[in-house]
Design an enzyme around this catalytic site. Structure first.
Site, mmCIF file in Angstrom:
data_model
loop_
_atom_site.group_PDB
_atom_site.id
_atom_site.type_symbol
_atom_site.label_atom_id
_atom_site.label_comp_id
_atom_site.label_asym_id
_atom_site.label_seq_id
_atom_site.Cartn_x
_atom_site.Cartn_y
_atom_site.Cartn_z
ATOM 1 N N GLU A 246 1.436 6.033 -1.588
ATOM 2 C CA GLU A 246 1.192 4.680 -1.070
ATOM 3 C C GLU A 246 2.129 4.398 0.105
ATOM 4 O O GLU A 246 3.204 4.985 0.205
ATOM 5 C CB GLU A 246 1.415 3.683 -2.229
ATOM 6 C CG GLU A 246 1.339 2.212 -1.888
ATOM 7 C CD GLU A 246 -0.018 1.734 -1.379
ATOM 8 O OE1 GLU A 246 -0.544 2.353 -0.453
ATOM 9 O OE2 GLU A 246 -0.522 0.720 -1.889
ATOM 10 N N ASP A 247 1.733 3.483 0.975
ATOM 11 C CA ASP A 247 2.583 3.136 2.113
ATOM 12 C C ASP A 247 3.716 2.202 1.689
ATOM 13 O O ASP A 247 4.873 2.419 2.004
ATOM 14 C CB ASP A 247 1.767 2.521 3.270
ATOM 15 C CG ASP A 247 0.888 1.348 2.844
ATOM 16 O OD1 ASP A 247 0.884 0.974 1.647
ATOM 17 O OD2 ASP A 247 0.191 0.798 3.722
ATOM 18 N N ASP B 143 4.522 -4.025 -2.457
ATOM 19 C CA ASP B 143 4.929 -5.385 -2.120
ATOM 20 C C ASP B 143 4.941 -6.208 -3.422
ATOM 21 O O ASP B 143 5.907 -6.152 -4.176
ATOM 22 C CB ASP B 143 3.933 -5.902 -1.077
ATOM 23 C CG ASP B 143 4.298 -7.235 -0.465
ATOM 24 O OD1 ASP B 143 5.489 -7.491 -0.255
ATOM 25 O OD2 ASP B 143 3.388 -8.037 -0.195
ATOM 26 N N PHE C 58 7.593 -8.339 7.321
ATOM 27 C CA PHE C 58 6.290 -7.715 7.516
ATOM 28 C C PHE C 58 6.413 -6.608 8.554
ATOM 29 O O PHE C 58 6.752 -6.868 9.713
ATOM 30 C CB PHE C 58 5.235 -8.740 7.952
ATOM 31 C CG PHE C 58 3.854 -8.162 7.919
ATOM 32 C CD1 PHE C 58 3.147 -8.084 6.722
ATOM 33 C CD2 PHE C 58 3.265 -7.680 9.074
ATOM 34 C CE1 PHE C 58 1.877 -7.521 6.680
ATOM 35 C CE2 PHE C 58 1.992 -7.111 9.043
ATOM 36 C CZ PHE C 58 1.301 -7.043 7.845
ATOM 37 N N ARG D 159 -1.382 1.076 13.671
ATOM 38 C CA ARG D 159 -1.178 2.185 12.728
ATOM 39 C C ARG D 159 -0.627 3.426 13.426
ATOM 40 O O ARG D 159 -0.006 4.287 12.813
ATOM 41 C CB ARG D 159 -2.500 2.553 12.039
ATOM 42 C CG ARG D 159 -3.071 1.472 11.136
ATOM 43 C CD ARG D 159 -4.199 2.043 10.296
ATOM 44 N NE ARG D 159 -5.058 1.011 9.733
ATOM 45 C CZ ARG D 159 -4.847 0.393 8.577
ATOM 46 N NH1 ARG D 159 -3.776 0.686 7.873
ATOM 47 N NH2 ARG D 159 -5.690 -0.519 8.130
HETATM 48 P P1 5GP Z 1 0.794 -5.344 -2.992
HETATM 49 O O1 5GP Z 1 -0.501 -5.226 -3.742
HETATM 50 O O2 5GP Z 1 1.900 -4.501 -3.571
HETATM 51 O O3 5GP Z 1 1.192 -6.785 -2.808
HETATM 52 O O4 5GP Z 1 0.516 -4.884 -1.521
HETATM 53 C C1 5GP Z 1 0.323 -3.577 -1.200
HETATM 54 C C2 5GP Z 1 -0.399 -3.468 0.116
HETATM 55 O O5 5GP Z 1 -0.178 -4.607 0.969
HETATM 56 C C3 5GP Z 1 0.122 -2.294 0.878
HETATM 57 O O6 5GP Z 1 -0.565 -1.131 0.539
HETATM 58 C C4 5GP Z 1 -0.113 -2.693 2.312
HETATM 59 O O7 5GP Z 1 -1.413 -2.343 2.700
HETATM 60 C C5 5GP Z 1 0.013 -4.209 2.300
HETATM 61 N N1 5GP Z 1 1.356 -4.625 2.740
HETATM 62 C C6 5GP Z 1 2.359 -5.128 2.004
HETATM 63 N N2 5GP Z 1 3.448 -5.390 2.738
HETATM 64 C C7 5GP Z 1 3.116 -5.052 4.000
HETATM 65 C C8 5GP Z 1 3.843 -5.058 5.242
HETATM 66 O O8 5GP Z 1 5.005 -5.435 5.367
HETATM 67 N N3 5GP Z 1 3.152 -4.613 6.326
HETATM 68 C C9 5GP Z 1 1.868 -4.178 6.279
HETATM 69 N N4 5GP Z 1 1.314 -3.766 7.412
HETATM 70 N N5 5GP Z 1 1.171 -4.143 5.129
HETATM 71 C C10 5GP Z 1 1.795 -4.564 4.002
#
Ligand code: 5GP
Length: 173
Positions: free
Chosen positions: A96-97, A100, A150, A163
């Site tokens: 995963e990237d 959050d 972010f 990206r």
């Molecule tokens: P979660 O479900 O954990 O809240 O969010 C996960 C997804 O939200 C990540 O896979 C990503 O796509 C997006 N995301 C969360 N934080 C960031 C951020 O700081 N920048 C970007 N570009 N995407 C984020």
């Protein structure tokens, strides 16, 4: 691009990924690892991590999105995948990237566990923002812990843009 500042440099990312790859391969020994990339954000990280892991690997993809075009989670996770093999009894490493709130990973892990029954499932994430966590997710292999900012680049987007940046960047106000 002048309105974007470098937050984590290309060199820092590359060094950390080499370390992670070596650690992962050491842990799995000669076992085959099914590397499961979460599209789209993890694609760049996954491509580099896969090569850093080396040895016997296979690559699969799963698509998960919760953000839409905003910088806040929508609270709903859309998951879709069409694997080229069954994961039953396999060792799966999810890539995963960024974690959050934890919602995306929680849903992805639950669905794969139920539908695919892998022998093991571990998680590698390039980034984590622990201060944002709503659902606890265990990250086995972590690149960097960051504050609540972010970030974009190295696969991460803002409304599908940026990206391609080779570093993790911050938009300047
Ligand atoms: P979660 O479900 O954990 O809240 O969010 C996960 C997804 O939200 C990540 O896979 C990503 O796509 C997006 N995301 C969360 N934080 C960031 C951020 O700081 N920048 C970007 N570009 N995407 C984020």
């Amino acid at each position: 691009m002048s309105n974007i500042s470098v937050f984590i440099s290309e060199e820092e990312i590359s060094t950390r990924i080499k370390e992670l790859g070596a650690e992962i391969r050491k842990d799995y020994g000669d076992e085959e690892i099914i590397v499961l990339c979460i599209l789209k954000g993890a694609i760049i990280f996954c491509a580099d991590l896969l090569r850093a892991i080396g040895g016997k690997t296979q690559l699969e993809f799963i698509s998960a999105s919760s953000y839409g075009n905003n910088t806040e989670t929508s609270g709903q996770v859309d998951i879709s995948y069409k694997l080229s093999q069954s994961l039953k009894g396999k060792h799966v490493l999810i890539v995963e990237d960024i974690v959050d709130t934890g919602l995306t990973l929680d849903r992805v892990l639950a669905r794969l566990k139920k539908e695919e029954e892998p022998a093991s499932m571990k998680l590698a994430s390039l980034l984590t923002k622990p201060s944002r966590r709503e659902i606890e997710v265990n990250i086995d292999y972590l690149g960097f812990e960051i504050e609540d900012k972010f970030v974009i680049g190295y696969g991460l987007d803002l409304a599908q843009n940026y990206r391609e940046l080779p570093y993790i960047g911050l938009m300047n106000a």
